[in-house]
Design a protein around this motif. Structure first.
Motif, PDB file in Angstrom:
ATOM      1  N   UNK A 133       0.870  -1.172   0.000  1.00  0.00           N
ATOM      2  CA  UNK A 133       0.000   0.000   0.000  1.00  0.00           C
ATOM      3  C   UNK A 133       0.904   1.219   0.000  1.00  0.00           C
ATOM      4  N   UNK A 187      -9.930   3.036   6.886  1.00  0.00           N
ATOM      5  CA  UNK A 187      -9.619   1.600   7.022  1.00  0.00           C
ATOM      6  C   UNK A 187     -10.334   0.791   5.951  1.00  0.00           C
ATOM      7  N   UNK A 188     -11.502   1.294   5.474  1.00  0.00           N
ATOM      8  CA  UNK A 188     -12.253   0.561   4.463  1.00  0.00           C
ATOM      9  C   UNK A 188     -11.537   0.491   3.129  1.00  0.00           C
ATOM     10  N   UNK A 198      -8.009   0.479   2.855  1.00  0.00           N
ATOM     11  CA  UNK A 198      -6.666  -0.079   2.937  1.00  0.00           C
ATOM     12  C   UNK A 198      -6.695  -1.593   2.843  1.00  0.00           C
ATOM     13  N   UNK A 199      -5.676  -2.190   2.277  1.00  0.00           N
ATOM     14  CA  UNK A 199      -5.675  -3.643   2.132  1.00  0.00           C
ATOM     15  C   UNK A 199      -4.960  -4.359   3.276  1.00  0.00           C
ATOM     16  N   UNK A 200      -4.997  -3.829   4.468  1.00  0.00           N
ATOM     17  CA  UNK A 200      -4.351  -4.573   5.550  1.00  0.00           C
ATOM     18  C   UNK A 200      -5.076  -4.472   6.882  1.00  0.00           C
ATOM     19  N   UNK A 201      -6.230  -3.798   6.908  1.00  0.00           N
ATOM     20  CA  UNK A 201      -6.927  -3.629   8.175  1.00  0.00           C
ATOM     21  C   UNK A 201      -7.975  -4.718   8.357  1.00  0.00           C
TER      22      UNK A 201
END
Ligand code: SF4
Ligand code: SF4
Lengths: 393, 97
Positions: A231, A355-356, A358-361
């Motif tokens: 990211x 957070x919606x 991002x690819x890590x939450x």
């Protein structure tokens, strides 16, 4: 062959309403010669009332399962322009292309089959990555949503893949039984059950479409880097316009409410005082939006905290301070604190919303931080309103 | 992804090593390198890297992995709080992904 005809038709509402009249045959065939005449008539055979052949379709090539549209791998000026529109959240809804089978180059029975979503950006990335190669592209109907989000929702799933395998007759088009899927589709597609139900084996391709060429050259092997999501700054910058534009509508209501709150004064409501104080609160809101949707994503790895609400609190504090200190000083201590609270709570909330994207939450993590974050943000807003009113007296 | 980390100790990811046959599917599909195959068995080496996408569970042939997958989006979770987890949705078609 009907699936091929619909495969070249744009599914967006606008183009179905705008019926494209078919070209009189004479203008095409008489002025052309040789190969291009053949090509022109191959295109013409696929014209259908109410549909339009997409500009990225070069011609149609025959296969054992009917004619398949062959697509260009260079993006045109129009493609690039409309891709920018999507990023800016303009006309995002009807940005999909028809599902089905497409050809890149002149693929044979041995050529690889690459599967993707019917989101135009996914499709464009894929054909760019396949530049100068030959392959089949199988596009699933994910309602115009990108691979990862569609896989999470299950629209890019085992069932849809099974359905498209059946509709396109791909087993007659290729001799092998392998499908290359983007790794991020694994959330929706179960390779184990697909194999059981259709006989097709899933080869998990790289996470990023850019790596596809390397993956194919490498005998379909992905190294660790190709398997992992990143990211980076560019990824984060790209999502900012959408995040910011989503924040603007609620901001409008907040600003309207602040106008009323700003005018509450000893004589109940004073228009003059409202006009005088409102710009300050306006600036505090804008700073909050800026800190939450621009500063936080850009500085994401560098801002302290695991919880995004915490990161937003810090960036909001930094962004709100100049407004409160220099411009807000005329409002006194209560006014300054109110302005800070407005900026910080908006920034913290918007950062949490990020957070919606991002690819890590993990959802469990988001839920945990929201249970703590939301009550604090709401209290800060209530306190800000009280202080902002008090400051006028 | 080592640089960007999220909340620790929250993941719902669980692995039953006894039913693992060491096929390596989980290691392949996980976008955060949470698994490693050691001595023909999967091992969770980085639980805090897990984003609960569910890819590993979906592709394990022996159902050795369980995780509660979901959308890590605030609007989605709020709607889950209000309408119940099953009916949660994002805010409209453009709400989030
Ligand atoms: S749920 Fe997703 S991120 Fe977590 S371990 Fe499984 S594949 Fe990896
Ligand atoms: S996918 Fe399941 S069986 Fe295969 S290695 Fe992972 S845990 Fe073991």
């Amino acid at each position: 062959m009907s699936e091929n005809e619909s495969a070249c038709a744009c599914t967006s509402k606008s183009s179905q309403v705008a019926l494209m009249p078919s070209m009189p045959s004479s203008c095409v065939s008489e002025s052309c010669c040789g190969a291009s005449m053949e090509k022109a008539s191959s295109m013409q055979n696929h014209e259908k009332a109410g549909y339009r052949i997409m500009p990225f379709v070069e011609e149609f090539i025959p296969t054992d399962a009917g004619d398949v549209p062959m697509i260009r791998t260079e993006l045109t000026y129009g493609d690039i322009l409309s891709n920018i529109n999507v990023r800016l959240n303009i006309k995002r809804d009807d940005y999909k292309i028809a599902s089905g089978l497409y050809a890149v180059g002149r693929p044979s029975k041995d050529s690889p089959v690459v599967v993707t979503a019917n989101y135009k950006l996914s499709f464009d990335h894929l054909r760019k990555a396949l530049y100068g190669r030959t392959a089949w592209i199988l596009i699933l109907d994910t309602l115009g949503v990108n691979v990862w989000c569609a896989a999470g929702k299950g629209t890019f799933g085992t069932n849809e893949l099974k359905r498209q395998i059946g509709l396109t007759g791909i087993e007659k088009v290729v001799g092998h039984r392998k499908l290359i899927l983007p790794q991020l589709a694994a959330t929706g597609v179960s390779a184990v059950s697909l194999k059981k139900q259709t006989g097709f084996e899933v080869i998990w391709g790289p996470v990023r479409t850019e790596d596809l060429g390397l993956f194919l050259d490498n005998d379909m092997n992905a190294d660790k880097k190709m398997r992992q999501v990143t990211f980076g700054l560019i990824d984060r910058l790209v999502v900012i316009p959408v995040e910011a534009s989503l924040a603007l509508k609620p901001a409008f209501y907040i600003l309207a409410a602040l106008f009323i709150l700003s005018g509450i004064s000893p004589d109940i409501f004073s228009f003059k005082i409202a006009i005088d104080r409102w710009p300050l609160s306006f600036a505090a809101v804008l700073m909050g939006i800026f800190a939450g949707t621009v500063l936080t994503p850009v500085l994401l790895p560098f801002v302290y905290g695991n919880a995004f609400a915490m990161k937003g609190l810090i960036t909001g504090f930094a962004a709100g301070l100049p407004v409160a200190l220099f411009w807000g000083s005329r409002e006194g201590a209560q006014g300054m604190i109110a302005l800070m609270l407005i900026t910080v709570s908006i920034s913290s909330y918007l950062a949490m919303n990020f957070t919606g994207t991002t690819p890590f939450t993990s959802p469990s993590g988001v839920e945990k931080e929201m249970r703590i974050g939301i009550p604090l943000q709401v209290s800060a807003v209530i306190l800000a309103i009280i202080l902002w009113i008090i400051a006028a007296f | 992804m080592k640089k960007l980390r999220y909340m620790t100790g929250v993941t719902t990811l669980k692995l039953d090593q006894d039913s693992c046959v060491g096929c390596g599917n989980c290691e392949t599909v996980c976008p955060h390198a949470v698994f490693q195959i050691e001595n023909k068995k999967a091992v969770i080496t980085d639980p805090d890297g897990c984003m609960e996408c569910g890819a590993c569970q979906n592709n394990c042939p022996t159902l050795a992995i369980t995780v509660e997958p979901g959308v890590g989006c605030a609007a989605y979770i709020i709607s889950g709080w209000i309408y119940g987890r099953e009916n949660a949705s994002c805010g409209g078609p453009n709400g989030c992904c």
